[in-house]
Design a protein around this motif. Structure first.
Motif, short mmCIF file in Angstrom:
data_model
loop_
_atom_site.label_atom_id
_atom_site.label_comp_id
_atom_site.label_asym_id
_atom_site.label_seq_id
_atom_site.Cartn_x
_atom_site.Cartn_y
_atom_site.Cartn_z
N GLY A 49 0.72 -1.27 0.04
CA GLY A 49 -0.01 0.08 0.03
C GLY A 49 0.91 1.26 -0.13
N SER A 50 0.38 2.06 -0.87
CA SER A 50 0.97 3.54 -1.18
C SER A 50 0.17 4.60 -0.31
CB SER A 50 1.51 3.82 -2.40
OG SER A 50 0.41 3.48 -3.07
N ALA A 53 0.00 5.96 4.95
CA ALA A 53 0.83 5.21 6.50
C ALA A 53 1.97 4.27 5.59
CB ALA A 53 -0.31 4.26 6.83
N SER A 72 1.88 -1.61 -4.59
CA SER A 72 0.63 -0.96 -4.60
C SER A 72 -0.50 -1.24 -5.58
CB SER A 72 0.63 0.63 -4.48
OG SER A 72 -0.40 1.13 -4.09
N GLN A 73 -1.61 -1.56 -5.22
CA GLN A 73 -2.64 -1.66 -6.09
C GLN A 73 -2.58 -0.54 -7.16
OE1 GLN A 73 -6.43 -2.84 -4.24
NE2 GLN A 73 -7.40 -1.22 -5.47
N SER A 74 -2.70 0.80 -6.44
CA SER A 74 -2.74 1.82 -7.16
C SER A 74 -1.85 2.97 -6.47
CB SER A 74 -4.32 2.44 -7.36
OG SER A 74 -4.44 3.28 -7.62
N THR A 79 -7.55 5.71 -0.04
CA THR A 79 -8.24 6.99 1.06
C THR A 79 -7.52 8.25 0.91
OG1 THR A 79 -9.23 5.07 2.07
CG2 THR A 79 -9.85 7.30 2.87
N SER A 80 -6.04 8.01 1.44
CA SER A 80 -5.18 9.06 1.76
C SER A 80 -5.14 9.93 0.50
CB SER A 80 -3.88 8.86 2.10
OG SER A 80 -3.77 7.69 3.09
N GLN A 88 -9.48 18.84 5.95
CA GLN A 88 -9.27 17.46 6.10
C GLN A 88 -8.42 17.42 7.39
OE1 GLN A 88 -7.23 14.66 3.69
NE2 GLN A 88 -8.54 13.18 4.63
N THR A 89 -8.75 16.68 8.50
CA THR A 89 -8.12 17.23 9.67
C THR A 89 -6.75 16.08 10.24
OG1 THR A 89 -10.23 17.79 10.43
CG2 THR A 89 -8.67 17.08 12.21
N VAL A 194 -1.58 -7.36 -4.02
CA VAL A 194 -1.12 -8.55 -3.07
C VAL A 194 -2.52 -9.44 -2.86
CG1 VAL A 194 -0.49 -9.39 -0.92
CG2 VAL A 194 0.67 -7.47 -1.82
N GLY A 240 -4.72 0.12 3.97
CA GLY A 240 -6.04 0.88 4.20
C GLY A 240 -7.30 0.13 4.58
N GLN A 438 -17.66 5.40 6.31
CA GLN A 438 -16.50 6.24 5.95
C GLN A 438 -15.19 5.56 6.44
OE1 GLN A 438 -16.14 10.56 6.07
NE2 GLN A 438 -14.29 10.32 7.41
N GLU A 462 -5.09 2.27 8.42
CA GLU A 462 -6.58 2.00 8.44
C GLU A 462 -6.76 0.33 8.58
OE1 GLU A 462 -9.51 4.50 6.61
OE2 GLU A 462 -10.87 2.75 7.02
N GLY A 474 -9.24 13.17 12.82
CA GLY A 474 -8.06 13.45 12.46
C GLY A 474 -6.94 12.49 13.15
N LEU A 477 -5.46 9.64 10.59
CA LEU A 477 -4.06 10.07 9.93
C LEU A 477 -3.03 10.29 10.87
CD1 LEU A 477 -5.51 12.67 7.32
CD2 LEU A 477 -4.67 10.35 6.74
C1 LIG Z 1 -14.17 11.10 3.06
C2 LIG Z 1 -13.20 10.84 3.98
C3 LIG Z 1 -12.64 11.69 4.96
C4 LIG Z 1 -11.69 11.37 5.79
N1 LIG Z 1 -11.40 12.47 6.69
C5 LIG Z 1 -10.26 12.24 7.52
C6 LIG Z 1 -9.85 13.09 8.37
O1 LIG Z 1 -10.21 14.36 8.25
N2 LIG Z 1 -8.97 12.90 9.30
C7 LIG Z 1 -8.54 11.47 9.51
O2 LIG Z 1 -7.63 11.46 10.27
N3 LIG Z 1 -8.91 10.59 8.66
C8 LIG Z 1 -10.00 10.89 8.07
N4 LIG Z 1 -10.31 9.94 6.91
C9 LIG Z 1 -9.59 8.62 7.07
C10 LIG Z 1 -8.25 8.43 6.83
O3 LIG Z 1 -8.38 9.12 5.49
C11 LIG Z 1 -7.90 7.12 6.39
O4 LIG Z 1 -8.15 6.22 7.36
C12 LIG Z 1 -6.31 7.13 5.82
O5 LIG Z 1 -6.11 8.06 4.84
C13 LIG Z 1 -5.89 5.58 5.59
O6 LIG Z 1 -4.57 5.68 5.19
P1 LIG Z 1 -3.80 4.31 4.70
O7 LIG Z 1 -2.38 4.67 4.36
O8 LIG Z 1 -4.10 3.49 6.00
O9 LIG Z 1 -4.67 3.87 3.55
P2 LIG Z 1 -5.15 4.24 2.14
O10 LIG Z 1 -4.60 5.68 1.86
O11 LIG Z 1 -6.45 3.95 1.80
O12 LIG Z 1 -3.95 3.53 1.24
C14 LIG Z 1 -4.16 2.32 0.92
C15 LIG Z 1 -3.25 1.72 -0.01
O13 LIG Z 1 -3.27 0.17 -0.13
C16 LIG Z 1 -3.42 -0.11 -1.66
N5 LIG Z 1 -4.04 -1.43 -1.49
C17 LIG Z 1 -4.98 -1.85 -1.17
N6 LIG Z 1 -5.13 -3.24 -1.14
C18 LIG Z 1 -4.01 -3.60 -1.68
C19 LIG Z 1 -3.46 -5.01 -1.95
N7 LIG Z 1 -4.09 -6.06 -2.02
N8 LIG Z 1 -2.18 -5.07 -2.65
C20 LIG Z 1 -1.73 -3.76 -2.69
N9 LIG Z 1 -2.04 -2.67 -2.53
C21 LIG Z 1 -3.16 -2.48 -1.79
C22 LIG Z 1 -4.03 1.03 -2.21
O14 LIG Z 1 -3.70 1.18 -3.44
C23 LIG Z 1 -3.34 2.39 -1.48
O15 LIG Z 1 -2.44 2.70 -1.97
C24 LIG Z 1 -11.29 10.09 6.14
C25 LIG Z 1 -11.72 9.04 5.21
C26 LIG Z 1 -12.81 9.30 4.21
C27 LIG Z 1 -13.06 8.37 3.11
#
Ligand SMILES: Cc1cc2nc3c(=O)[nH]c(=O)nc-3n(C[C@H](O)[C@H](O)[C@H](O)COP(=O)(O)OP(=O)(O)OC[C@H]3O[C@@H](n4cnc5c(N)ncnc54)[C@H](O)[C@@H]3O)c2cc1C
Length: 693
Positions: A49-50, A53, A72-74, A79-80, A88-89, A194, A240, A438, A462, A474, A477
């Protein structure tokens, strides 16, 4: 005072370009698996994942001299990179004014219960460092003239620990971290999903040895679905949240997370019952959260039925125009639905009302060109007739303009700009929205170093289940950044990712391949679309913000049947490019059953309404009232205090799910460190508790 921010500044904060990735490394090795020559890639640590986090962990590891690759899938999906809200907090210790108290902050983070106390402290104390390091990388967090960070109050936040770069804070985080990853030359494999975690038995326990990946760049005649083998000692799941789990969702499209993937690998999950639901625009259009100034501008909310008739539906719930308008405003910082806020004419009656309109087949809109209409029999809307907290806030913000759109433009011009970029002009037309899923607060169970129960497997962001029942806005994040750093420190201290492993993991890979071949069958009657429709409808209709014991139990039975059917028949897919999606949908069906099993377990053990879910029950103690009378259908069970002290753990076994509870880990607030006594533990690396690894 009006805010006059030049257009190019608004553009830079709403239209965030992502960096160009370096050319992808090619594999120089292949292994023959089930008649296919599969390319092999090796890295000490693979980050899945990219998002914010995953990139954080990658950058921190590389800076420590470890061998790390991102799969990374994409690259800029997830979400980030693709989600946000009006502001966004990021939730961090308050650095302005009197400064903050980390212990108090930790108490606030875990206030909703079912959260490990030590984890809350880790997140609190780690937040200053995470913020400073992002600023060092170029994250434009707003400051006061003397260097404190500008703050505001957000959900579950009584102090004002929130800060923001604007609507796209997390995308900007991804951008600065990705730029650093590129600078550091971290190998990045894009369009690579993956699909199977590989383990090998070492004595009594098993340990991560790699992963099977479906990678677009490796598709060829002999390998049409692009299978690739990644060999690694350490795997960090940063995939995520399970955004595709619900039909009514504000996640960006294509977010699958890794819950099913992890369950298949014997990884334990926790707190799956806890998800956030709240208002936003759905992903069928432009998915965006509608908290903060969108509602603090106090637009008129209305619904439209199938015949085109408009309904002032909130007037059936609130007794006066003042009460109605003040509660719409409060959705700004009481954004997630919360059952107890349906009581006493609180702000979650707004969510309930919108939810009911949607169930009745009506579309719901927010109109920034109208102030809330009058509740029949009461006085019209006036800025002079608002509850004290509301008028004080609007007064401080200087938002005394006559119309909501002008108040919004004054408080947050970026919020209008943002929708305009997606061809929605909220200054001219009402905005359709709904109550959506969400965020998943639960996930992979980890310790304070981000370790899961499987040796060599860590989880962050996440994907990890570190939040309790509620979390301050917030905090997600922040947690991703703090734990991204923690896992890197831990992996680095373990020395396990210094070099790419030379191991031959053919046996584990062949087994993984065999499982995938059993699943993907061209003759199956089950399609991706059928599984998707069934899972999402069930979760939204029977396990959303409003549910009851019977519908959850029924949903669980249906989910079991679906998974049985998938095991028997497999899943069909149309094109090679759909193979990864097909596997992900089967994993989502497993995740869905796990969530329902945990929810059913919770309810069967007397679990009540908590977080963003009301458990409706004819004998429930709490009854929401509305202007039109008691809402008997939504009488709900109260939360039980003892459930705040524990977490529900789910593990997939051969005969179904093993579910049990465990007590929250504690944190002794009175324990104090002492430099000379505690320094050796740091110097010798004892703090990492490596024996357990
Ligand atoms: C509308 C909305 C508003 C939000 N606002 C806030 C906010 O204000 N404050 C806050 O703290 N949080 C907020 N959140 C939550 C927060 O954005 C997310 O929890 C956070 O961005 C998750 O980050 P992450 O790096 O864990 O996952 P993501 O940013 O979702 O990244 C996941 C990565 O994993 C990759 N991936 C997934 N499955 C696979 C696989 N099988 N193989 C390879 N790659 C894979 C994806 O392509 C992606 O690159 C919000 C969420 C939403 C939907």
């Amino acid at each position: 005072m009006t805010i006059d921010v030049p257009q190019h500044i608004l553009d830079a904060l709403t239209d965030v370009d992502m960096p160009r990735l370096s050319p992808e490394a090619v594999s120089s090795e292949t292994v023959r698996l089930a008649g296919t020559d599969v390319p092999v890639y090796r890295a000490g640590c693979v980050i899945v994942g990219s998002g914010a986090a995953g990139l954080r962990a990658a950058v921190e590891l590389k800076r420590r001299g470890d061998d790390v690759a991102i799969v990374s899938q994409s690259a800029w999906g997830g979400t980030s990179a693709c989600s946000g809200s009006d502001k966004q907090t990021l939730h961090t210790a308050n650095t302005a004014d009197q400064g903050d108290n980390y212990k108090a902050m930790a108490r606030a983070i875990r206030a909703g219960g079912a959260m490990d106390e030590d984890t809350a402290y880790v997140e609190a104390v780690g937040s200053s460092r995470m913020m400073a390091s992002l600023q060092f990388l170029g994250l434009p967090l707003p400051q006061e003239p003397l260097g404190g960070t500008l703050r505001y109050q957000t959900d579950h936040d009584e102090v004002g620990r929130a800060t923001s770069c604007g609507p796209r804070t997390s995308r900007l985080m991804v951008k600065v971290l990705a730029e650093e990853a590129i600078r550091l030359g971290i190998p990045f494999y894009n369009h690579a999903t993956v699909v199977k975690i590989l383990k090998e038995e070492r004595g009594p326990e098993s340990r991560i040895c790699g992963a099977l990946v479906m990678k677009a760049g490796d598709r060829c005649e002999n390998n049409p679905i692009g299978l690739a083998l990644f060999v690694c000692n350490v795997l960090v799941l940063a995939a995520g949240g399970p955004g595709e789990l619900y039909r009514d969702s504000v996640y960006p499209n294509g977010c699958f997370g890794s819950l099913g993937l992890a369950l298949e690998a014997g990884i334990e999950l926790v707190n799956l019952t806890e998800s956030q639901f709240g208002i936003g625009t759905r992903r069928e259009g432009f998915p965006w959260n509608l908290s903060g100034t969108y509602v603090q501008a106090i637009p008129h909310l209305f619904s439209v039925d199938a015949d085109g008739n408009e309904h002032h539906f909130l007037a059936e719930y609130y007794r006066t125009t003042q009460e109605l308008a003040s509660n719409v405003f409060r959705k700004g910082y009481q954004w997630p639905f919360h059952s107890t806020r349906m009581l006493d004419f609180g702000s979650s009656l707004v969510d309930l009302a919108i939810y009911r309109e949607s169930i009745a087949g009506r579309q719901v809109f927010m109109d920034f060109n109208r102030n809330p209409l009058t509740v029949p029999g009461d006085l019209p809307f006036s800025l002079e007739r608002l509850d004290r907290d509301v008028s004080q806030y609007l007064g401080n913000a200087g938002a005394r303009q006559e119309m909501p759109i002008d108040r919004l433009r004054h408080m947050n011009p970026l919020s209008i700009e943002l929708y305009r970029r997606y061809k929605i002009n909220i200054a001219e037309q009402p905005l359709e929205f709904a109550v959506n899923n969400q965020h998943m607060n639960g996930g992979i169970m980890v310790d304070t170093w981000g370790r899961s129960n499987v040796a060599g497997c860590y989880a962050i962001g996440e994907a990890a289940g570190t939040h309790g029942v509620t979390r301050p806005g917030g905090a997600a994040l922040n947690a991703g950044q703090v734990f991204g750093t923690r896992v890197a420190e831990h992996i680095s201290a373990s020395g396990k990712a210094r070099m790419p492993p030379e191991a031959d993991i053919r046996i584990a890979a062949e087994q993984g391949m065999a499982e995938i071949s059993t699943l993907l069958r061209s003759d199956s009657e089950l399609s991706v679309k059928a599984i998707r429709t069934e899972v999402q409808a069930r979760m939204s209709d029977k396990a959303g913000l409003i549910c009851d014991p019977r519908s959850v139990a029924e949903a669980l039975q249906e989910a079991r049947l679906l998974n049985k059917s998938i095991s028997t028949h497999g899943i069909a897919y149309d094109r090679a490019a759909e193979a990864a999606r097909a596997v992900q949908w089967c994993q989502m069906a497993i995740a869905s059953e796990a969530v329902l099993a945990a929810l059913d377990f919770f309810i069967a053990n007397g679990g009540g309404s908590r977080g963003a879910r009301a458990i409706c029950d004819r004998n429930g103690e709490s009854l929401p009232l509305s202007k039109s009378g008691p809402l008997e259908a939504f009488r709900f069970r109260k939360e039980r205090d003892e459930h705040r002290q524990e977490q529900i753990v789910v593990r997939m076994g051969t005969g179904g799910f093993d579910i049990h509870t465990r007590q929250n880990r504690t944190f002794d607030e009175s324990a104090r460190s002492f430099f000379e006594r505690d320094w050796p533990a740091w110097l010798t690396g004892r703090i990492y508790d490596l024996e357990k690894s």
